[in-house]
Design a protein around this motif. Structure first.
Motif, mmCIF file in Angstrom:
data_model
loop_
_atom_site.group_PDB
_atom_site.id
_atom_site.type_symbol
_atom_site.label_atom_id
_atom_site.label_comp_id
_atom_site.label_asym_id
_atom_site.label_seq_id
_atom_site.Cartn_x
_atom_site.Cartn_y
_atom_site.Cartn_z
ATOM 1 N N GLY A 77 -3.875 1.508 -3.449
ATOM 2 C CA GLY A 77 -4.106 2.886 -3.850
ATOM 3 C C GLY A 77 -2.999 3.407 -4.741
ATOM 4 O O GLY A 77 -1.951 2.756 -4.890
ATOM 5 N N PRO A 78 -3.240 4.551 -5.368
ATOM 6 C CA PRO A 78 -4.470 5.360 -5.285
ATOM 7 C C PRO A 78 -5.583 4.801 -6.169
ATOM 8 O O PRO A 78 -5.317 4.261 -7.244
ATOM 9 C CB PRO A 78 -4.014 6.736 -5.782
ATOM 10 N N SER A 86 -9.857 3.426 -11.473
ATOM 11 C CA SER A 86 -8.443 3.323 -11.119
ATOM 12 C C SER A 86 -7.744 4.656 -11.331
ATOM 13 O O SER A 86 -7.858 5.270 -12.389
ATOM 14 C CB SER A 86 -7.759 2.240 -11.954
ATOM 15 N N THR A 87 -7.010 5.088 -10.318
ATOM 16 C CA THR A 87 -6.192 6.303 -10.446
ATOM 17 C C THR A 87 -4.724 5.985 -10.164
ATOM 18 O O THR A 87 -3.930 6.870 -9.834
ATOM 19 C CB THR A 87 -6.693 7.407 -9.496
ATOM 20 N N LYS A 93 2.803 -0.005 -12.409
ATOM 21 C CA LYS A 93 1.864 -1.127 -12.478
ATOM 22 C C LYS A 93 0.459 -0.582 -12.689
ATOM 23 O O LYS A 93 0.092 0.462 -12.154
ATOM 24 C CB LYS A 93 1.912 -1.997 -11.218
ATOM 25 N N TYR A 94 -0.297 -1.287 -13.499
ATOM 26 C CA TYR A 94 -1.706 -0.978 -13.782
ATOM 27 C C TYR A 94 -1.914 0.442 -14.308
ATOM 28 O O TYR A 94 -3.001 0.998 -14.176
ATOM 29 C CB TYR A 94 -2.570 -1.226 -12.539
ATOM 30 N N ASN A 122 -9.707 -0.486 -0.324
ATOM 31 C CA ASN A 122 -8.250 -0.530 -0.222
ATOM 32 C C ASN A 122 -7.806 -1.892 0.275
ATOM 33 O O ASN A 122 -8.469 -2.506 1.111
ATOM 34 C CB ASN A 122 -7.787 0.575 0.739
ATOM 35 N N ASP A 123 -6.670 -2.382 -0.212
ATOM 36 C CA ASP A 123 -6.258 -3.738 0.132
ATOM 37 C C ASP A 123 -5.979 -3.913 1.625
ATOM 38 O O ASP A 123 -6.318 -4.950 2.208
ATOM 39 C CB ASP A 123 -5.059 -4.186 -0.710
ATOM 40 N N ALA A 124 -5.395 -2.909 2.279
ATOM 41 C CA ALA A 124 -5.142 -3.020 3.714
ATOM 42 C C ALA A 124 -6.445 -2.971 4.505
ATOM 43 O O ALA A 124 -6.595 -3.660 5.518
ATOM 44 C CB ALA A 124 -4.199 -1.913 4.174
ATOM 45 N N SER A 125 -7.390 -2.170 4.042
ATOM 46 C CA SER A 125 -8.706 -2.124 4.695
ATOM 47 C C SER A 125 -9.418 -3.467 4.546
ATOM 48 O O SER A 125 -10.092 -3.935 5.477
ATOM 49 C CB SER A 125 -9.560 -1.013 4.092
ATOM 50 N N ALA A 126 -9.262 -4.077 3.374
ATOM 51 C CA ALA A 126 -9.859 -5.398 3.156
ATOM 52 C C ALA A 126 -9.244 -6.424 4.096
ATOM 53 O O ALA A 126 -9.932 -7.305 4.624
ATOM 54 C CB ALA A 126 -9.666 -5.825 1.701
#
Length: 299
Positions: A77-78, A86-87, A93-94, A122-126
């Motif tokens: 995120g965000p 993407s926000t 980065k990015y 979200n990466d942690a949710s994944a």
């Protein structure tokens, strides 16, 4: 969102220095081939970054040996996960893809594979989904997952589906910004805390938890630090576990690799607080987010 039930999907994990992707069999959670890793300069131009995304996804599809048109992407995120925009801004980065519609931008680059479907998480949710789908929490009805590393990530899963709203979880299922010890949890359980606390105890600077863990056999201060970490984590996690009704706590991230040094304190603290659920270290570790991102297409 349109329901798309397929047998396979590509899971993508977007990191700061590299992108990783692999096709996943959604009926088993098995990865089809070896994950493809593509280095990326996340400060590059939008076209460069999008080309790298497409390169990695295309290579994963090719390595699978089958037709895959669904792509689940795990982003830090965000990020507007519902619309795929993407926000990310102000984190070095990015930033060049800020405001871009990722599906519309990637589809032409992957045109040879047909009409592609994209979903985002979200990466942690994944990570949490991946462990429930193909890792240590497989078959567990309600799981709380924490990633302990550069920051504190989290995910709450019930019956293999993310829980991101409602009275049983914090907003978005995120715990990093919850208050703890005069600051927020992200400061209390990240690598920054480990490094800062070690310097307070010893006067020495370290770069990460592994350096401290490697010295637990010879340095009392290292053992004291991890015992403190485990007790503090228990006091933070216990009410969240009870509130959600979690049946297991899963830990990932680099600090979780030092579980042998703080696990006893954590487990005792949870039991003393009435939240004595089994605690497991991730089986998939860096691959969990790939499986979890692909899992977005399994329901």
């Amino acid at each position: 969102m349109e329901q798309i039930k397929e047998k396979y999907a590509v899971g993508v994990d977007v990191g700061g220095s590299h992108i990783t992707a692999v096709a996943v069999d959604l009926s088993t959670g098995d990865m089809l081939g070896t994950p493809v890793e593509v280095p990326v300069d996340s400060s590059g131009s939008a076209d460069y970054i999008l080309d790298k995304f497409a390169q990695c996804i295309g290579a994963a599809i090719a390595a699978s040996g089958t037709e895959v048109r669904n792509v689940g992407m795990a982003f830090p995120g965000p990020f507007d996960y519902v619309n795929g925009i993407s926000t990310v801004f102000g984190v070095a980065k990015y930033e060049r893809i800020f405001g871009l519609d990722i599906p519309s931008s990637l589809s032409p680059r992957l045109g040879k594979f047909g009409n592609m479907n994209f979903r985002f998480v979200n990466d942690a949710s994944a990570f949490a989904l991946g462990e429930c789908f193909g890792g240590v929490a497989r078959g567990v009805r309600r799981t709380m997952a924490l990633t302990l590393g550069t920051g504190l990530g989290s995910g709450f899963v019930a019956d293999n589906a993310l829980v991101e709203s409602g009275e049983l979880v914090p907003a978005n299922g995120w715990v990093y910004n919850l208050p703890f010890d005069g600051s927020i949890a992200d400061e209390a359980f990240s690598t920054r805390w480990v490094c800062r606390r070690f310097k307070e105890l010893t006067g020495e600077a370290v770069k990460g938890a592994k350096e401290v863990a490697d010295r637990c056999g010879t340095l009392q201060e290292a053992r004291i630090l991890f015992d403190e970490y485990g007790r503090r984590l228990a006091s933070f996690a216990a009410p969240l576990i009870v509130r959600f009704g979690a049946e297991m706590l899963v830990l990932g991230g680099n600090i979780a690799r030092a579980y042998g040094h703080f696990g006893s304190a954590l487990e005792k603290g949870l039991a003393d607080a009435g939240a004595g659920v089994p605690v497991r270290v991730s089986a998939l570790m860096d691959r969990a987010a790939l499986v979890g991102a692909a899992q977005l297409f399994a329901r």
